[in-house]
Motif scaffolding. Structure first.
Motif, PDB file in Angstrom:
ATOM      1  N   ASN A 252       0.821  -1.219   0.000  1.00  0.00           N
ATOM      2  CA  ASN A 252       0.000   0.000   0.000  1.00  0.00           C
ATOM      3  C   ASN A 252       0.855   1.269   0.000  1.00  0.00           C
ATOM      4  O   ASN A 252       0.483   2.289   0.559  1.00  0.00           O
ATOM      5  N   HIS A 253       2.015   1.206  -0.649  1.00  0.00           N
ATOM      6  CA  HIS A 253       2.928   2.347  -0.629  1.00  0.00           C
ATOM      7  C   HIS A 253       2.357   3.564  -1.339  1.00  0.00           C
ATOM      8  O   HIS A 253       2.631   4.707  -0.943  1.00  0.00           O
ATOM      9  N   GLU A 254       1.537   3.379  -2.375  1.00  0.00           N
ATOM     10  CA  GLU A 254       0.967   4.525  -3.080  1.00  0.00           C
ATOM     11  C   GLU A 254       0.011   5.293  -2.173  1.00  0.00           C
ATOM     12  O   GLU A 254       0.039   6.532  -2.113  1.00  0.00           O
ATOM     13  N   GLU A 255      -0.830   4.587  -1.467  1.00  0.00           N
ATOM     14  CA  GLU A 255      -1.751   5.229  -0.527  1.00  0.00           C
ATOM     15  C   GLU A 255      -0.992   5.984   0.557  1.00  0.00           C
ATOM     16  O   GLU A 255      -1.316   7.134   0.899  1.00  0.00           O
ATOM     17  N   LEU A 256       0.033   5.347   1.099  1.00  0.00           N
ATOM     18  CA  LEU A 256       0.827   5.983   2.157  1.00  0.00           C
ATOM     19  C   LEU A 256       1.633   7.166   1.614  1.00  0.00           C
ATOM     20  O   LEU A 256       1.847   8.160   2.321  1.00  0.00           O
ATOM     21  N   ARG A 257       2.067   7.076   0.359  1.00  0.00           N
ATOM     22  CA  ARG A 257       2.804   8.191  -0.247  1.00  0.00           C
ATOM     23  C   ARG A 257       1.903   9.422  -0.354  1.00  0.00           C
ATOM     24  O   ARG A 257       2.339  10.559  -0.083  1.00  0.00           O
ATOM     25  N   ARG A 258       0.654   9.218  -0.758  1.00  0.00           N
ATOM     26  CA  ARG A 258      -0.279  10.355  -0.849  1.00  0.00           C
ATOM     27  C   ARG A 258      -0.474  11.003   0.517  1.00  0.00           C
ATOM     28  O   ARG A 258      -0.539  12.239   0.630  1.00  0.00           O
ATOM     29  N   GLU A 259      -0.564  10.197   1.562  1.00  0.00           N
ATOM     30  CA  GLU A 259      -0.727  10.741   2.905  1.00  0.00           C
ATOM     31  C   GLU A 259       0.501  11.556   3.319  1.00  0.00           C
ATOM     32  O   GLU A 259       0.372  12.624   3.939  1.00  0.00           O
ATOM     33  N   LEU A 260       1.684  11.041   2.997  1.00  0.00           N
ATOM     34  CA  LEU A 260       2.902  11.775   3.330  1.00  0.00           C
ATOM     35  C   LEU A 260       2.950  13.125   2.614  1.00  0.00           C
ATOM     36  O   LEU A 260       3.283  14.165   3.214  1.00  0.00           O
ATOM     37  N   ARG A 261       2.632  13.126   1.335  1.00  0.00           N
ATOM     38  CA  ARG A 261       2.676  14.369   0.575  1.00  0.00           C
ATOM     39  C   ARG A 261       1.644  15.375   1.088  1.00  0.00           C
ATOM     40  O   ARG A 261       1.871  16.581   1.057  1.00  0.00           O
ATOM     41  N   ALA A 262       0.524  14.856   1.565  1.00  0.00           N
ATOM     42  CA  ALA A 262      -0.514  15.754   2.104  1.00  0.00           C
ATOM     43  C   ALA A 262      -0.044  16.473   3.356  1.00  0.00           C
ATOM     44  O   ALA A 262      -0.557  17.539   3.699  1.00  0.00           O
ATOM     45  N   THR A 263       0.963  15.894   4.038  1.00  0.00           N
ATOM     46  CA  THR A 263       1.507  16.532   5.237  1.00  0.00           C
ATOM     47  C   THR A 263       2.684  17.451   4.910  1.00  0.00           C
ATOM     48  O   THR A 263       3.306  18.010   5.818  1.00  0.00           O
ATOM     49  N   GLY A 264       3.003  17.567   3.617  1.00  0.00           N
ATOM     50  CA  GLY A 264       4.085  18.456   3.218  1.00  0.00           C
ATOM     51  C   GLY A 264       5.409  17.767   2.951  1.00  0.00           C
ATOM     52  O   GLY A 264       6.402  18.440   2.638  1.00  0.00           O
ATOM     53  N   ALA A 265       5.450  16.438   3.041  1.00  0.00           N
ATOM     54  CA  ALA A 265       6.696  15.715   2.794  1.00  0.00           C
ATOM     55  C   ALA A 265       7.091  15.844   1.319  1.00  0.00           C
ATOM     56  O   ALA A 265       6.245  15.725   0.430  1.00  0.00           O
TER      57      ALA A 265
END
Length: 646
Positions: A76-89
């Protein structure tokens, strides 16, 4: 792999890393690299599925504080990547490895609540001078470790760890006793006294010279709330199963195949995989045995035709099976007494010429009570309410004599006969006592006195008892199910799939072991898995819309090798040489007279002792090759310069 290293990436550190990497080069043909990170040396050989250029390992976080090596994939790395980017990563790559390390820096070990995949990973956090070793909940990927002067060393295979100069290759006799009963060296033990395995669902934290184990997940069979009805349960099961297959297929751009036996489990996986690829046939692979009683290839072909897959049948004879033993078992990572590893290796070698990853049906029998043993356990559970164990034992033995016999695999008569051997034992012990190459009571007569002394107080079922702790209200069938998961699934089946595939750099993915699906299945009542005396009830109900009716209704045959004939014929010379009195004397563990009786009885046809002989042969081939020191010079291409974290 890696190790504590105060030498700041010296030439000696690089030489050790190269030796260790050489032992696991077969796992990752896509390049090797290493780095020194503030007191730790990490190394990695790659089998890439996601961002092969950007995701090169060892991987260091953007802050430079954390270095990580990952074996497996976070689905589920794509889902987690979107969450990270949403936090400004601001992520630098498309790799799952970067997602994992950056999530760790933000959430610590709570990241394990979010990731879904098959993985073992090790990270070093320079902020706290802590090294963390993690294994996924089901134990799909192996992870060995050892304490060494100044710290810790770790690797995906035992053979790599034994190439570290401070790890000794001394056999562990107490762990050997467990192997002879359970068919594998079960976590946390290994075949070597200095080496341990990380338990599935656990992480180890090493800091300040101390090692602390934290279990973050364990299988629990206690249902919460009102159980769902059959229709509701089937709909939810189908939803989770489809999602599990999709996670494994869509997490990578690489083409994946399916190991298709022709049984219900792998056929259901193939059906959903083909539905996800409507414009291109999915490659499927099956074994075609020369021994008729072991051959399911006709069923596999029928399923492939029905689904429209690109099907490949791998023909397997006795000589092919013997070649695997002769060419690979002395170099095996660790002894495993499951003979189905032999055809698994052959099919995986063939599949690797077409794909680098395949889906399997592993886990369905454990999750949904598909084995005949569970049907027999249900019958025993009922009958023990009506009669005492001695009377039931006599009844079962009479029934076994009257049922038709068959030479291949495990019909009802064989399942009942094996269970009768452990009828007076606790339900969680019966499966192992009925299938053990050697029961605990047989070990004193097999081992030499000096080895026998190490068995005092040994309990092969200690890990089963640990997992049952805190679950006091389970039925006999549930206790048996949890015990089968504890060792047969995690230490035998999953070791076989990892070793069978990764020896050829082929990754095996198991949708039935998706954590969300496992937790849903574990929360269901037995009646929705074993309905009357039919196992895998929900799967049969769901798959009826996808597969031919005879496949859905088929009795499980299983994936085995014709071991008894193999030992009498193609492997006879190797067996007699490896288990000769002189060879056993050099090993110093087994009583040569006791082993000679087993060999004579089997080779003469007086009785079938093939399971016992196979466990001994597998162990002796491995132990005779110890210690392993020097790498093969042509199996490692470590061309990159070491890079250090900022």
């Amino acid at each position: 792999m890696g190790f504590s290293d105060t030498g700041a990436g010296s030439d000696a550190s690089r030489a050790t890393a190269e030796r260790m990497l050489a032992a696991v080069a077969h796992r990752g043909p896509d390049g090797s690299s290493w780095c020194h990170h503030r007191g730790m040396t990490f190394a990695h050989c790659a089998l890439t599925f996601v961002d092969p250029d950007g995701g090169r390992q060892p991987f260091v976080s953007a802050s430079g504080a954390t270095a990580l090596v990952l074996n497996g994939e976070i689905y589920n790395h794509e889902e987690l990547r979107r969450e990270l980017r949403a936090t400004g990563a601001r992520l630098r790559t498309a790799s799952d490895t970067e997602v994992l390390v950056e999530l760790y820096e933000r959430h610590g070990m709570k990241v394990l609540e979010r990731v879904r995949g098959m993985y073992a990973f090790v990270l070093h956090d320079a902020r706290t001078a802590t090294t963390v070793l993690v294994r996924d909940p089901m134990g799909k990927k192996p992870l060995y470790y050892a304490r060494v002067p100044g710290g810790i060393a770790f690797a995906s295979e035992l053979t790599a760890l034994l190439r570290h100069p401070d790890v000794r290759a001394t056999p562990d006799v107490r762990a050997l006793a467990g192997y002879l009963t359970l068919q594998a060296f079960c976590a946390p033990d290994s075949a070597v006294a200095d080496v341990r395995k990380v338990r599935p669902g656990s992480c180890l934290e090493y800091s300040g010279g101390r090692l602390r184990e934290v279990e973050y997940w364990r299988p629990r069979l206690t249902a919460e709330g009102r159980p769902p009805g059959r229709r509701e349960a089937a709909a939810r099961f189908e939803e989770l199963f489809r999602a599990a297959v999709a996670r494994r297929v869509t997490s990578t751009d690489r083409r994946l195949g399916v190991l298709l036996s022709g049984g219900l489990d792998s056929s259901a996986v193939a059906a959903v995989a083909q539905q996800l690829s409507p414009h291109r046939p999915v490659p499927t692979f099956s074994a075609g045995f020369e021994a008729h009683d072991f051959d399911e290839s006709a069923h596999a072909r029928a399923v492939a035709r029905h689904l429209g897959t690109e099907h490949h049948v791998v023909r397997i004879g006795g000589r092919d099976l013997a070649e695997v033993v002769e060419s690979e078992y002395a170099r095996a990572d660790e002894p495993l007494a499951d003979p189905s590893l032999l055809p698994t290796r052959i099919v995986c070698r063939a599949a690797r010429s077409h794909v680098r990853g395949v889906l399997t049906g592993d886990g369905a029998d454990e999750l949904l009570l598909g084995y005949r043993y569970f049907q027999a356990e249900r019958a025993i559970e009922i009958l023990l309410r009506l009669m005492p164990a001695p009377r039931l034992e006599a009844l079962v033995r009479t029934l076994v004599r009257r049922l038709p016999a068959r030479s291949g695999n495990l019909p009802a008569a064989a399942a009942l006969g094996l269970l009768a051997r452990g009828l007076r034992a606790a339900p969680e012990h019966r499966f192992y006592l009925s299938t053990a190459p050697f029961g605990p009571a047989e070990l004193p007569g097999l081992l030499r006195p000096e080895a026998r002394a190490a068995l005092a107080g040994h309990d092969p079922f200690a890990e089963v008892s640990r997992l049952l702790d805190g679950q006091p209200h389970l039925t006999g069938v549930q206790r048996s199910q949890l015990a089968v998961v504890a060792h047969f699934l995690r230490d035998v089946i999953l070791t076989k799939t990892d070793r069978g595939g990764m020896r050829s750099a082929l990754e095996l993915r198991s949708p039935f072991l998706d954590l969300d699906l496992v937790e849903y299945g574990n929360a269901l009542p037995v009646s929705l898995k074993l309905r009357r005396f039919t196992g895998k009830y929900l799967l049969r109900r769901v798959a009826a819309d996808w597969l031919p009716g005879d496949i859905v209704r088929r009795t499980k045959l299983g994936f085995r090798a014709p071991l008894a004939a193999l030992l009498r014929e193609e492997l006879r010379p190797l067996l007699l040489d490896t288990l000769s009195a002189s060879a056993l004397d050099r090993g110093g563990l087994f009583d040569a007279g006791a082993v000679r009786v087993l060999a004579d009885d089997h080779l003469s046809g007086r009785r079938d002792t093939s399971r016992k002989l196979w466990a001994l042969l597998t162990y002796q081939l491995w132990s005779q090759a110890l210690p392993v020191h020097s790498p093969s010079p042509d199996c490692l291409d470590l061309t990159e310069e070491p890079h250090r974290a900022p």
